[in-house]
Design an enzyme around this catalytic site. Structure first.
Site, PDB file in Angstrom:
ATOM      1  N   LYS A 143     -16.061  -4.821  12.152  1.00 51.33           N
ATOM      2  CA  LYS A 143     -17.124  -4.314  13.035  1.00 51.33           C
ATOM      3  C   LYS A 143     -16.821  -4.763  14.469  1.00 51.33           C
ATOM      4  O   LYS A 143     -16.643  -5.955  14.728  1.00 51.33           O
ATOM      5  CB  LYS A 143     -18.480  -4.845  12.573  1.00 51.33           C
ATOM      6  CG  LYS A 143     -19.644  -4.239  13.360  1.00 51.33           C
ATOM      7  CD  LYS A 143     -20.086  -5.107  14.496  1.00 51.33           C
ATOM      8  CE  LYS A 143     -21.141  -4.456  15.368  1.00 51.33           C
ATOM      9  NZ  LYS A 143     -21.723  -5.392  16.353  1.00 51.33           N
TER      10      LYS A 143
ATOM     11  N   GLY B  43     -20.445  -3.950  20.691  1.00 48.37           N
ATOM     12  CA  GLY B  43     -20.450  -3.376  22.037  1.00 48.37           C
ATOM     13  C   GLY B  43     -20.215  -4.427  23.107  1.00 48.37           C
ATOM     14  O   GLY B  43     -19.732  -4.116  24.196  1.00 48.37           O
TER      15      GLY B  43
ATOM     16  N   GLY C 183     -23.950  -1.223  22.336  1.00 47.42           N
ATOM     17  CA  GLY C 183     -25.216  -1.474  23.038  1.00 47.42           C
ATOM     18  C   GLY C 183     -25.103  -1.409  24.564  1.00 47.42           C
ATOM     19  O   GLY C 183     -25.863  -0.657  25.202  1.00 47.42           O
TER      20      GLY C 183
ATOM     21  N   ASP D 249     -24.287  -3.872  13.027  1.00 42.06           N
ATOM     22  CA  ASP D 249     -24.012  -4.956  12.062  1.00 42.06           C
ATOM     23  C   ASP D 249     -24.545  -4.560  10.677  1.00 42.06           C
ATOM     24  O   ASP D 249     -23.884  -4.783   9.660  1.00 42.06           O
ATOM     25  CB  ASP D 249     -24.686  -6.263  12.499  1.00 42.06           C
ATOM     26  CG  ASP D 249     -24.117  -6.789  13.809  1.00 42.06           C
ATOM     27  OD1 ASP D 249     -22.906  -6.650  14.023  1.00 42.06           O
ATOM     28  OD2 ASP D 249     -24.902  -7.325  14.617  1.00 42.06           O
TER      29      ASP D 249
ATOM     30  N   LYS E  34     -25.857 -10.216  12.517  1.00 46.22           N
ATOM     31  CA  LYS E  34     -24.506 -10.453  11.982  1.00 46.22           C
ATOM     32  C   LYS E  34     -24.568 -11.384  10.773  1.00 46.22           C
ATOM     33  O   LYS E  34     -23.986 -11.092   9.731  1.00 46.22           O
ATOM     34  CB  LYS E  34     -23.615 -11.100  13.053  1.00 46.22           C
ATOM     35  CG  LYS E  34     -23.101 -10.097  14.049  1.00 46.22           C
ATOM     36  CD  LYS E  34     -22.203 -10.758  15.070  1.00 46.22           C
ATOM     37  CE  LYS E  34     -22.619 -10.321  16.447  1.00 46.22           C
ATOM     38  NZ  LYS E  34     -22.900  -8.888  16.557  1.00 46.22           N
TER      39      LYS E  34
HETATM   40  N1  LIG Z   1     -25.370 -19.869  17.357  1.00 42.65           N
HETATM   41  C1  LIG Z   1     -24.752 -18.887  18.025  1.00 42.65           C
HETATM   42  N2  LIG Z   1     -23.408 -18.869  18.082  1.00 42.65           N
HETATM   43  C2  LIG Z   1     -22.750 -17.908  18.771  1.00 42.65           C
HETATM   44  N3  LIG Z   1     -23.355 -16.890  19.427  1.00 42.65           N
HETATM   45  C3  LIG Z   1     -24.706 -16.837  19.383  1.00 42.65           C
HETATM   46  C4  LIG Z   1     -25.452 -17.817  18.679  1.00 42.65           C
HETATM   47  N4  LIG Z   1     -26.765 -17.497  18.820  1.00 42.65           N
HETATM   48  C5  LIG Z   1     -26.830 -16.407  19.567  1.00 42.65           C
HETATM   49  N5  LIG Z   1     -25.596 -15.983  19.913  1.00 42.65           N
HETATM   50  C6  LIG Z   1     -25.338 -14.827  20.755  1.00 42.65           C
HETATM   51  O1  LIG Z   1     -24.911 -13.715  19.984  1.00 42.65           O
HETATM   52  C7  LIG Z   1     -24.136 -12.889  20.862  1.00 42.65           C
HETATM   53  C8  LIG Z   1     -23.389 -11.853  20.056  1.00 42.65           C
HETATM   54  O2  LIG Z   1     -24.304 -10.836  19.663  1.00 42.65           O
HETATM   55  P1  LIG Z   1     -24.352  -9.438  20.453  1.00 42.65           P
HETATM   56  O3  LIG Z   1     -24.489  -9.696  21.907  1.00 42.65           O
HETATM   57  O4  LIG Z   1     -25.363  -8.588  19.778  1.00 42.65           O
HETATM   58  O5  LIG Z   1     -22.888  -8.932  20.209  1.00 42.65           O
HETATM   59  P2  LIG Z   1     -22.235  -7.587  19.645  1.00 42.65           P
HETATM   60  O6  LIG Z   1     -22.437  -6.533  20.699  1.00 42.65           O
HETATM   61  O7  LIG Z   1     -20.816  -8.001  19.504  1.00 42.65           O
HETATM   62  O8  LIG Z   1     -22.887  -7.213  18.347  1.00 42.65           O
HETATM   63  C9  LIG Z   1     -23.289 -13.874  21.619  1.00 42.65           C
HETATM   64  O9  LIG Z   1     -22.795 -13.376  22.843  1.00 42.65           O
HETATM   65  C10 LIG Z   1     -24.245 -15.052  21.805  1.00 42.65           C
HETATM   66  O10 LIG Z   1     -24.849 -15.005  23.073  1.00 42.65           O
HETATM   67  C1  LIG Z   2     -31.170   0.176  16.277  1.00 39.35           C
HETATM   68  C2  LIG Z   2     -30.229  -0.389  17.286  1.00 39.35           C
HETATM   69  O1  LIG Z   2     -30.574  -1.341  17.983  1.00 39.35           O
HETATM   70  N1  LIG Z   2     -29.031   0.182  17.390  1.00 39.35           N
HETATM   71  C3  LIG Z   2     -28.010  -0.262  18.293  1.00 39.35           C
HETATM   72  C4  LIG Z   2     -26.730   0.473  17.915  1.00 39.35           C
HETATM   73  C5  LIG Z   2     -25.530  -0.039  18.641  1.00 39.35           C
HETATM   74  C6  LIG Z   2     -25.191  -1.471  18.264  1.00 39.35           C
HETATM   75  O2  LIG Z   2     -25.615  -2.034  17.266  1.00 39.35           O
HETATM   76  O3  LIG Z   2     -24.334  -2.050  19.168  1.00 39.35           O
HETATM   77  P1  LIG Z   2     -23.851  -3.567  19.229  1.00 39.35           P
HETATM   78  O4  LIG Z   2     -22.830  -3.750  18.207  1.00 39.35           O
HETATM   79  O5  LIG Z   2     -23.327  -3.658  20.620  1.00 39.35           O
HETATM   80  O6  LIG Z   2     -25.053  -4.477  19.026  1.00 39.35           O
HETATM   81  C7  LIG Z   2     -28.376   0.065  19.765  1.00 39.35           C
HETATM   82  O7  LIG Z   2     -29.010   1.079  20.022  1.00 39.35           O
HETATM   83  O8  LIG Z   2     -27.943  -0.704  20.647  1.00 39.35           O
END
Ligand SMILES: Nc1ncnc2c1ncn2[C@@H]1O[C@H](COP(=O)(O)OP(=O)(O)O)[C@@H](O)[C@H]1O
Ligand SMILES: CC(=O)N[C@@H](CCC(=O)OP(=O)(O)O)C(=O)O
Length: 263
Positions: free
Chosen positions: A10, A13, A44, A161, A220
């Protein structure tokens, strides 16, 4: 058994614009070493950028995007369009036979509405793995955009995720690797932040409860734990910005945190 060669990767964004060049070549090496990778991606920050261009202010509840009809249109254009094609091209340049699909195609990801207050946000009810399995068997590298469809044909926005976890379970993948913008799951010890190499579901529950794991890390780890309670052998949180390396000769070991069933 061939299905145990599947690795669902995965791409978050948060990191799509900052992936280390070795990430793409590592994925191609996986193919050469007999793995069958499946890419699932989010996007995202790109969605936010395009919503702002359209004059729509992004809104989230518990990390999920509130998705009205106008927002869904942008989400779909970004995820299944710009982001999906961007990644397909990167993998193609690295030497893979990459093919982009969304969860709508072949009804790959069936969903139901999560909560009317969130609008068109879908919870995965079923994954139809036969199309992906067919692509894998023909040597394709599938690149999946996290959208879903319900029984009436309505499209939904799906957290990437959650989509990746559901696909890993349906394909009985060996590994789920979640590629993001941090070196792994961190914990603060005596005021010092350190990245854990391994973490158990019990530790994760405690870390969510005390706020150590927050925001985008929560979907995640919850998706990862669900996979481990099924047939997926290995779940990892991986740093997409870091150079990747090979260990063990046969297995790609990405740098990051492994979620393990027990210590
Ligand atoms: N305990 C933790 N360890 C690492 N990252 C964390 C933790 N808690 C929150 N995070 C946050 O989770 C973020 C990753 O999630 P997200 O921004 O949604 O990423 P993605 O777009 O890759 O799904 C990291 O940048 C960090 O700020
Ligand atoms: C329902 C919901 O929140 N969908 C996400 C889909 C994209 C996503 O999950 O992107 P990341 O991997 O960057 O988090 C959104 O609209 O942002």
């Amino acid at each position: 058994m061939v299905t145990r060669n599947i690795m669902v990767i995965k791409i978050g964004g948060s990191v799509t614009d900052r992936l280390h060049p070795s990430f793409f070549s590592t994925c191609v090496s996986l193919l050469e070493r007999g793995w069958q990778p499946v890419i699932v991606h989010g996007g995202g920050p790109w969605i936010n950028r395009w919503l702002e261009k359209a004059g729509i202010t992004p809104r989230f509840v518990d990390g999920l995007r509130v998705t009205d009809a106008d927002t869904l249109e942008v989400v779909e254009m970004v995820l299944a369009g710009a982001m999906n094609k961007h990644l397909v091209s990167q993998f193609t340049q690295a030497g893979a036979r990459a093919i982009g699909v969304s969860g709508v195609d072949g009804e790959l990801i069936r969903v139901k509405q999560r909560d009317p207050a969130l609008g068109y946000v879908g919870d995965v009810t079923e994954v139809n793995p036969s199309m992906l399995q067919g692509l894998l068997d023909q040597g394709w590298l599938p690149v999946v955009a996290s959208l879903g469809v319900d029984a009436t044909g309505q499209h939904y926005n799906v957290n990437a995720d959650h989509a990746a976890g559901a696909i890993a379970q349906a394909l009985k993948a060996h590994t789920l690797a979640m590629v993001t913008d941090v070196p792994g799951i961190w914990k603060v010890d005596n005021g010092e932040k350190r990245v854990l190499r391994r973490v158990t579901p019990e530790q994760i529950d405690e870390m969510i409860a005390d706020g150590t794991i927050a925001g985008g890390m929560i979907p995640k780890v919850t998706a990862g734990m669900r996979c481990l309670s099924g047939e997926v052998e290995r779940v990892m949180i991986v740093d997409g910005r870091a150079p990747q390396e090979w260990k063990d000769g046969t297995q790609a070991v990405f740098a990051g945190t492994s979620i393990v069933r027990e210590w």
